[in-house]
Design a protein around this motif. Structure first.
Motif, short mmCIF file in Angstrom:
data_model
loop_
_atom_site.label_atom_id
_atom_site.label_comp_id
_atom_site.label_asym_id
_atom_site.label_seq_id
_atom_site.Cartn_x
_atom_site.Cartn_y
_atom_site.Cartn_z
N MET A 1 0.97 -1.30 -0.16
CA MET A 1 0.32 -0.23 -0.50
C MET A 1 0.89 1.57 -0.09
O MET A 1 1.65 1.56 1.01
N PRO A 2 0.62 2.19 -0.64
CA PRO A 2 1.76 3.45 -0.67
C PRO A 2 1.30 4.15 0.26
O PRO A 2 0.44 3.45 1.02
N GLU A 3 2.12 5.11 0.53
CA GLU A 3 2.22 5.76 1.76
C GLU A 3 0.69 6.90 1.86
O GLU A 3 1.36 7.55 0.54
N LEU A 4 0.08 6.41 2.97
CA LEU A 4 -0.91 7.20 3.19
C LEU A 4 -0.71 8.75 3.78
O LEU A 4 -0.31 8.65 5.09
N ARG A 5 -1.54 10.01 3.73
CA ARG A 5 -1.38 10.71 4.19
C ARG A 5 -2.97 11.43 4.78
O ARG A 5 -3.95 11.11 4.07
N ASN A 6 -2.68 11.17 5.55
CA ASN A 6 -3.99 12.22 6.66
C ASN A 6 -4.23 13.23 7.13
O ASN A 6 -3.19 14.07 7.76
N ARG A 7 -6.02 13.79 6.64
CA ARG A 7 -5.77 15.04 7.56
C ARG A 7 -6.64 14.77 9.06
O ARG A 7 -7.72 14.47 8.85
N SER A 8 -6.23 15.48 9.72
CA SER A 8 -6.96 15.71 11.44
C SER A 8 -7.02 16.58 11.36
O SER A 8 -6.22 17.66 11.31
N TRP A 9 -7.83 17.20 12.34
CA TRP A 9 -8.33 18.05 13.23
C TRP A 9 -7.59 18.07 14.54
O TRP A 9 -8.46 16.99 15.27
N ILE A 10 -6.96 18.96 15.16
CA ILE A 10 -5.96 18.90 15.94
C ILE A 10 -6.53 19.80 17.42
O ILE A 10 -6.39 20.93 17.00
N LEU A 11 -7.10 19.06 18.24
CA LEU A 11 -7.38 20.66 19.38
C LEU A 11 -5.90 21.12 20.05
O LEU A 11 -5.06 20.57 20.73
N GLN A 12 -6.26 21.90 19.57
CA GLN A 12 -4.97 23.09 20.12
C GLN A 12 -4.64 23.81 21.44
O GLN A 12 -3.76 23.95 21.84
N LYS A 13 -6.32 24.56 21.80
CA LYS A 13 -6.07 24.64 23.08
C LYS A 13 -8.22 24.05 23.46
O LYS A 13 -8.58 24.28 22.62
N ARG A 14 -8.13 24.94 24.13
CA ARG A 14 -9.26 24.37 25.71
C ARG A 14 -9.61 25.20 25.01
O ARG A 14 -9.65 26.94 25.54
N PRO A 15 -11.33 25.40 24.14
CA PRO A 15 -12.13 25.95 24.04
C PRO A 15 -12.54 27.37 25.09
O PRO A 15 -12.93 26.44 25.96
N GLU A 16 -12.81 28.51 24.94
CA GLU A 16 -13.81 29.44 25.37
C GLU A 16 -14.69 29.55 24.77
O GLU A 16 -14.74 30.52 23.76
N GLY A 17 -15.80 29.01 24.87
CA GLY A 17 -16.62 30.11 24.65
C GLY A 17 -17.52 28.74 22.93
O GLY A 17 -16.33 27.67 23.02
N LEU A 18 -17.10 29.16 21.85
CA LEU A 18 -18.44 28.86 20.89
C LEU A 18 -16.24 28.49 20.16
O LEU A 18 -15.46 28.90 20.82
N VAL A 19 -16.36 26.46 19.52
CA VAL A 19 -15.38 26.55 19.09
C VAL A 19 -14.46 27.53 17.68
O VAL A 19 -15.43 27.68 16.91
N THR A 20 -13.43 28.02 18.09
CA THR A 20 -12.86 28.61 16.59
C THR A 20 -11.55 27.91 15.96
O THR A 20 -11.20 26.59 16.38
N LEU A 21 -11.26 28.40 15.14
CA LEU A 21 -10.08 27.96 14.30
C LEU A 21 -8.68 28.15 15.56
O LEU A 21 -7.74 27.34 15.30
#
Lengths: 366, 366
Positions: A1-21
């Protein structure tokens, strides 16, 4: 199988209120090799649920907080493309608690194999046959313990779980009353789902009074997804020995202040109410029984449900935030783009269109 | 019968905070004649309970608020001195929800006849055989559903109900841990009642941590009389599927602000806890069964209880306020002065001295 690349949403910091980028970011990395006992899944569908907001916080809960630097946890349905676990082989479909990402690596024993029947869309196993349907089924029947003739009040009744609870309540001979946040949702649950009454909690001047009018014999079972003021107003309308199924409390999930329990907490004693916390995972052993019953109700046209499927991993965050605006009109699911290797995939896409997909959101995200 | 004059504590206005003489006053009036079905009782003992504070407020509760201008409601034990109800005759002893007054007129069907056995004090029927003992018995066993080996945490464990709950927990094979407000109470529940551990909640720097240390395997049943911060600290120590018996919330009874539910309310979901409101009156039909069991435990020396009997109707208010200072050391009862007509009364007085009466309070009030 060829090397696969994976896109993931990573939690960078604890959100305050609505989650943003600023809190989560989409990152691409190569996939690591499988270890013994692991399975590699290409995700077809990701489940977008209010509970994910809870897992992002540090508040102690039924699952550990998502560690910073790791993928945002979510249930997903995907196709096995490689397996080092004896129970799975390439081409199998499986559901598991994975993450917002193209590919997931999971321990085989933590995956549930699923097999759609002809005419069933794959993603039903993230909605009507998944946590949504099973939460409505077990939460209402096991914790609500409804009796024919009783009055059942449901919050977030236009949502994925609540809309099913009201329909099951009707099937069990109860009067079903729903609380929802728009006139459209109120009409939908009454006209199409058969709720006996609906209350628009956003436009009610006095919610306690509105519930009293809609439930003149009082409330015997309250199925709560919302908490906060709606719970407080309901507490003043409960009958003696009423049951509250505590399934969620979305009104407080984005709060930046500690959220107290209801101000009318005393009514739990005064009316000898039973309040029970509910987690669908406690009923894992009985999932097949519930799926069989729900499948039968669906086949007989006794229940209706809506999915809102949004295309593209990059839309996880904006789709997620629809939940907190009350802007979704059914179970939210993100569909990942099919790729060349996805042989099984064509099928499921054609099934997916059978679900009622919100055209507006699809428009926006295509 | 000569015209009798009755002294009654009358609710003048809704108290704000601690009840004072501005809220209730002792008034003397002639007794009205009996109507058909009614019974006239000379009260021997009045029960002084936290719940009375709730009934004085306007907050909706399990009994209607005490109307302004009427006697302060309380359970009493007295002797029938006149009856127009076929089930009662002069000389009978009866318990009922009457008031803080010398004489009460009650409907016969709302009175429970009681018959102390030799050696039993009359006022046992306001304590160990009354709401206190029956609340501990039914609340803990029916709502707590204890299993041998489980950990039971009790708030107000030095109080009348809590001290019994811990002892019943031990009889059922549980580990019993008590929260109390003084070193003396903590020593008493451990050294004399057999609790496994005690926590002085007034001197604990970190109550959540103190509970964790005293309950290293977590809490399976929490019997709550207190609410507030103690409930919040406990919620963080509950095991999955724990039960909370919601029996009272004295920490908020005198509050002048609305009191919210616990800040850690979410833990009820996260740990799939069952929280149940409890009212002993729901078990009325089963009182004889419970009294028989408690009587047997007493006879076998398996449970101990304390009463604190204060003499004189005029001391109802100061005795009542001891509850909110945590200053009582047992079930609080006010004993009314015997009068010439009280033939049966001499007996009961001699029994009363068998209960452990707080010398200090008697001193102060004699």
């Amino acid at each position: 199988m060829p090397e696969l690349r994976n896109r993931s949403w990573i939690l960078q910091k604890r959100p305050e209120g609505l989650v943003t980028l600023a809190d989560i970011e989409l990152r691409e990395e190569p996939l690591r090799p499988l270890q013994a006992g692991e399975v590699l899944i290409r995700n077809h569908y990701l489940s977008i649920d209010p509970a994910i907001r809870d897992w992002m916080s540090e508040r102690p809960s039924y699952l550990p907080s998502i560690p910073l630097g790791e993928v945002v946890r979510s249930t997903s349905l995907g196709e096995v493309i490689d397996s080092r676990h004896p129970a799975f082989k390439a081409g199998d479909l499986a559901v598991g608690v994975n993450g917002w990402e193209d590919y997931s690596i999971a321990r085989g024993e933590q995956l549930m194999p699923v097999q759609p029947m002809p005419g069933e869309a794959e993603q039903y196993f993230l909605s009507i046959y998944g946590a949504v349907g099973l939460t409505a089924y077990f939460g209402f029947l096991e914790k609500g313990r409804p009796q024919p003739g009783e009055t059942v009040l449901v919050s977030a009744a236009g949502g994925a779980v609540g809309s099913l609870v009201g329909q099951i309540a009707r099937l069990k001979g109860c009067r079903a009353v729903g609380l929802a946040g728009s006139e459209e949702k109120c009409r939908w649950i009454v006209d199409e789902l058969g709720f006996d009454a609906a209350i628009n909690y956003r436009t009610s001047a006095n919610l306690e009074e509105a519930i009293r009018e809609a439930c003149p014999e009082g409330v015997d079972v309250y199925f709560d997804n919302v908490g906060g003021e709606v719970l407080d107003a309901t507490l003043m309308n409960l009958n003696k020995n009423a049951r509250i199924v505590f399934c969620g409390a979305i009104s407080g999930y984005n709060s930046q202040q500690p959220v107290p329990g209801p101000y009318n907490f005393w009514q739990i004693l005064a009316r000898t109410v039973t309040l029970e916390g509910f987690l669908v995972s406690d009923y894992f052993e009985r999932f097949p029984e519930a799926i069989a019953q729900v499948r039968q109700w669906l086949a007989e046209g006794k229940i209706t449900f809506r999915e809102q499927v949004v295309d593209g991993l990059e839309h996880c965050l904006d789709t997620f935030n629809l939940l907190f605006e009350g802007a979704n009109t059914g179970k939210l699911i993100v569909r990942l783009a099919p790729t060349a290797e996805a042989g099984v995939r064509g099928n499921s896409l054609s099934h997916a269109t059978e679900a009622s997909v919100s055209a507006a959101v699809l428009e926006e995200t295509r």
